[in-house]
Design a protein around this motif. Structure first.
Motif, PDB file in Angstrom:
ATOM      1  N   MET A   1      44.611  68.904  29.674  1.00 61.73           N
ATOM      2  CA  MET A   1      45.118  67.704  30.332  1.00 61.73           C
ATOM      3  C   MET A   1      46.161  68.078  31.390  1.00 61.73           C
ATOM      4  O   MET A   1      46.994  68.939  31.176  1.00 61.73           O
ATOM      5  CB  MET A   1      45.757  66.802  29.266  1.00 61.73           C
ATOM      6  N   SER A   2      46.048  67.408  32.543  1.00 62.57           N
ATOM      7  CA  SER A   2      46.979  67.736  33.625  1.00 62.57           C
ATOM      8  C   SER A   2      48.334  67.047  33.410  1.00 62.57           C
ATOM      9  O   SER A   2      48.400  65.918  32.947  1.00 62.57           O
ATOM     10  CB  SER A   2      46.368  67.277  34.953  1.00 62.57           C
ATOM     11  N   HIS A   3      49.363  67.764  33.744  1.00 62.34           N
ATOM     12  CA  HIS A   3      50.704  67.186  33.645  1.00 62.34           C
ATOM     13  C   HIS A   3      51.331  67.053  35.021  1.00 62.34           C
ATOM     14  O   HIS A   3      52.535  67.054  35.171  1.00 62.34           O
ATOM     15  CB  HIS A   3      51.574  68.049  32.730  1.00 62.34           C
ATOM     16  N   SER A   4      50.447  66.972  36.038  1.00 59.50           N
ATOM     17  CA  SER A   4      50.954  66.866  37.412  1.00 59.50           C
ATOM     18  C   SER A   4      50.754  65.462  37.946  1.00 59.50           C
ATOM     19  O   SER A   4      49.730  64.835  37.683  1.00 59.50           O
ATOM     20  CB  SER A   4      50.197  67.842  38.319  1.00 59.50           C
ATOM     21  N   LEU A   5      51.738  65.001  38.696  1.00 55.33           N
ATOM     22  CA  LEU A   5      51.611  63.702  39.353  1.00 55.33           C
ATOM     23  C   LEU A   5      51.990  63.876  40.822  1.00 55.33           C
ATOM     24  O   LEU A   5      52.850  64.689  41.153  1.00 55.33           O
ATOM     25  CB  LEU A   5      52.543  62.677  38.701  1.00 55.33           C
ATOM     26  N   ALA A   6      51.319  63.103  41.693  1.00 55.74           N
ATOM     27  CA  ALA A   6      51.585  63.240  43.130  1.00 55.74           C
ATOM     28  C   ALA A   6      52.406  62.056  43.642  1.00 55.74           C
ATOM     29  O   ALA A   6      52.223  60.924  43.185  1.00 55.74           O
ATOM     30  CB  ALA A   6      50.271  63.323  43.877  1.00 55.74           C
ATOM     31  N   TYR A   7      53.300  62.341  44.564  1.00 51.83           N
ATOM     32  CA  TYR A   7      54.147  61.305  45.156  1.00 51.83           C
ATOM     33  C   TYR A   7      54.135  61.467  46.673  1.00 51.83           C
ATOM     34  O   TYR A   7      54.028  62.591  47.177  1.00 51.83           O
ATOM     35  CB  TYR A   7      55.587  61.434  44.635  1.00 51.83           C
ATOM     36  N   GLU A   8      54.270  60.348  47.374  1.00 50.16           N
ATOM     37  CA  GLU A   8      54.200  60.408  48.841  1.00 50.16           C
ATOM     38  C   GLU A   8      55.314  59.595  49.481  1.00 50.16           C
ATOM     39  O   GLU A   8      55.799  58.632  48.879  1.00 50.16           O
ATOM     40  CB  GLU A   8      52.875  59.794  49.332  1.00 50.16           C
ATOM     41  N   ALA A   9      55.667  59.987  50.689  1.00 53.99           N
ATOM     42  CA  ALA A   9      56.608  59.186  51.472  1.00 53.99           C
ATOM     43  C   ALA A   9      56.368  59.451  52.953  1.00 53.99           C
ATOM     44  O   ALA A   9      55.834  60.502  53.334  1.00 53.99           O
ATOM     45  CB  ALA A   9      58.042  59.537  51.113  1.00 53.99           C
ATOM     46  N   VAL A  10      56.742  58.485  53.773  1.00 50.72           N
ATOM     47  CA  VAL A  10      56.651  58.642  55.229  1.00 50.72           C
ATOM     48  C   VAL A  10      58.012  58.294  55.809  1.00 50.72           C
ATOM     49  O   VAL A  10      58.598  57.277  55.454  1.00 50.72           O
ATOM     50  CB  VAL A  10      55.587  57.692  55.838  1.00 50.72           C
ATOM     51  N   LYS A  11      58.505  59.147  56.673  1.00 50.30           N
ATOM     52  CA  LYS A  11      59.803  58.892  57.307  1.00 50.30           C
ATOM     53  C   LYS A  11      59.606  58.899  58.816  1.00 50.30           C
ATOM     54  O   LYS A  11      59.014  59.823  59.368  1.00 50.30           O
ATOM     55  CB  LYS A  11      60.788  59.994  56.865  1.00 50.30           C
ATOM     56  N   LYS A  12      60.099  57.868  59.468  1.00 48.24           N
ATOM     57  CA  LYS A  12      60.009  57.821  60.929  1.00 48.24           C
ATOM     58  C   LYS A  12      61.264  58.441  61.517  1.00 48.24           C
ATOM     59  O   LYS A  12      62.374  57.953  61.292  1.00 48.24           O
ATOM     60  CB  LYS A  12      59.868  56.353  61.369  1.00 48.24           C
ATOM     61  N   ALA A  13      61.111  59.536  62.239  1.00 49.46           N
ATOM     62  CA  ALA A  13      62.243  60.140  62.941  1.00 49.46           C
ATOM     63  C   ALA A  13      62.312  59.511  64.333  1.00 49.46           C
ATOM     64  O   ALA A  13      61.453  58.704  64.695  1.00 49.46           O
ATOM     65  CB  ALA A  13      62.043  61.643  63.048  1.00 49.46           C
ATOM     66  N   ARG A  14      63.304  59.905  65.126  1.00 53.87           N
ATOM     67  CA  ARG A  14      63.394  59.339  66.477  1.00 53.87           C
ATOM     68  C   ARG A  14      62.085  59.591  67.227  1.00 53.87           C
ATOM     69  O   ARG A  14      61.558  58.738  67.919  1.00 53.87           O
ATOM     70  CB  ARG A  14      64.573  59.988  67.228  1.00 53.87           C
ATOM     71  N   LYS A  15      61.579  60.799  67.078  1.00 53.22           N
ATOM     72  CA  LYS A  15      60.285  61.137  67.688  1.00 53.22           C
ATOM     73  C   LYS A  15      59.386  61.680  66.588  1.00 53.22           C
ATOM     74  O   LYS A  15      59.632  62.759  66.062  1.00 53.22           O
ATOM     75  CB  LYS A  15      60.500  62.204  68.768  1.00 53.22           C
TER      76      LYS A  15
END
Lengths: 101, 270
Positions: A1-15
């Motif tokens: 059984m896998s014990h890994s989980l994925a997480y994501e985020a997006v950050k807008k920089a000036r450019k």
């Protein structure tokens, strides 16, 4: 059984956008894998892969992650974004895993 | 007087080769096997993504495949762009002495040739947000640059009369960007130069303006050349081992992942 989980985020920089995908090993509470992509500008370019290498294996701790991002981006020229943008993007992804600053 | 070599070499039917050649002529310049070069070229129906981008996050891949639009990665950072024959690309590989700030040399100085070209065509271009060239509040061009391999490299594309509907169909616009720019769809941010200027523009006119713009900027005299045998050989190797491969185009492998290729290139470029 896998014990890994994925997480994501997006950050807008000036450019540009910084997209972060992080796989967390829930048993060791460490970063198992990380991928940072986007339309930012970074010189030298391959510092991005060094940053990912630096973060792999890091403990799920905001100050450790922040220090690692800072270290990996030392001397790296960012155009239209800052090291703080990258730190924030990584920490935003880790918030899903319960990491608090 | 300084010389500027001009290459009009292009493989519009094969965007993978076009991008392989982009790296080839840059690395051959870096190895001093050619002199300062301006390349002008076109792709037919392709999306070109930046070195750091995730293909699936930027491009509607299924839609692109359905429309026969190929996805190929370039070696510079920045965002995804749509190319067809209504889009003209320019690229420079230059060596310069005494440059104090390479980034500003590229994004403030070297971009100036393209600005001059647009002025010669009757536009009043402005540089915005580091690398966008804007005419009448519409983005008609974007550039990206690199200092890899010890050469100043800048390339960009100018929308002349490209199919903006196809562009909007295949490029994803992240909601984070829309919020920032206050627009609803990608096609309202960008525009074709022919539309902005209200007249038809030919490929020949664009080539002449770009060559003149860079002659003026670099105080150089240009001559049109054919690819050198080293450029052709390096492009073939880059095509075979990198630019025709999913590992490069889709999976975002860094240059360093192509070790066998680098070994082969060393024999030509050393």
């Amino acid at each position: 059984m896998s014990h890994s989980l994925a997480y994501e985020a997006v950050k807008k920089a000036r450019k540009g956008l910084i997209r972060v995908k992080i796989v967390v090993d829930e048993r060791s509470r460490r970063i198992a894998d990380v991928r940072i992509t986007g339309d930012f500008f970074m010189y030298p370019e391959d510092a991005l892969w060094k940053l990912e290498d630096e973060l792999r294996g890091a403990a799920l701790d905001a100050s450790e992650v922040t220090a690692k991002v800072r270290r990996a981006l030392e001397g790296v020229r960012l155009v239209g974004s800052t090291p703080e943008d990258f730190t924030e993007a990584v920490l935003a992804a880790l918030r899903g895993a319960g990491v608090r600053e | 007087m300084r010389e500027l070599r001009v290459l009009l070499y292009e493989t519009p039917h094969d965007p993978y080769m076009n991008l392989a050649f982009e790296e080839a002529f840059t690395r051959v310049r870096a190895a001093d096997l050619t002199c300062d070069t301006l390349r002008i070229w076109r792709n037919d129906r392709a999306v070109v993504i930046g070195y750091f981008q995730e293909a699936g996050a930027e491009v509607k891949l299924a839609e692109a495949e359905k429309l026969g639009i190929r996805v190929v990665r370039r070696f510079t950072g920045g965002g995804a762009v749509y190319h067809d024959l209504g889009n003209i690309n320019f690229a420079l590989a230059i060596k310069a002495e005494g440059v104090k700030d390479p980034i500003s040399y590229l994004y403030s100085y070297l971009i100036g040739g393209a600005l001059r070209a647009l002025k010669l065509l009757g536009a009043s271009p402005r540089l915005e947000n580091v690398n966008d060239i804007v005419v009448n509040q519409r983005k008609v061009s974007g550039v990206a640059a690199s200092t890899r391999w010890g050469v100043y490299f800048l390339h960009g594309c100018i929308l002349v009369n490209a199919d903006l509907t196809a562009l909007a169909k295949v490029l994803r616009v992240p909601k984070e960007k829309l919020r920032d720019k206050g627009v609803s769809e990608v096609k309202y941010r960008v525009a074709n130069l022919s539309e902005v200027l209200g007249r038809e523009l030919s490929y020949r006119e664009l080539v002449k303006a770009l060559v003149k713009g860079y002659e003026e900027l670099l105080k150089a005299e240009s001559y049109v050349d054919l690819p050198s045998k080293e450029e052709v050989r390096v492009a073939q190797l880059l095509y075979e081992y990198k630019y025709s491969r999913n590992e490069w185009n889709l999976y975002r492998a860094p240059h360093s992942a192509f070790k066998n290729l680098e070994e082969k290139l060393k024999e030509i470029l050393a």
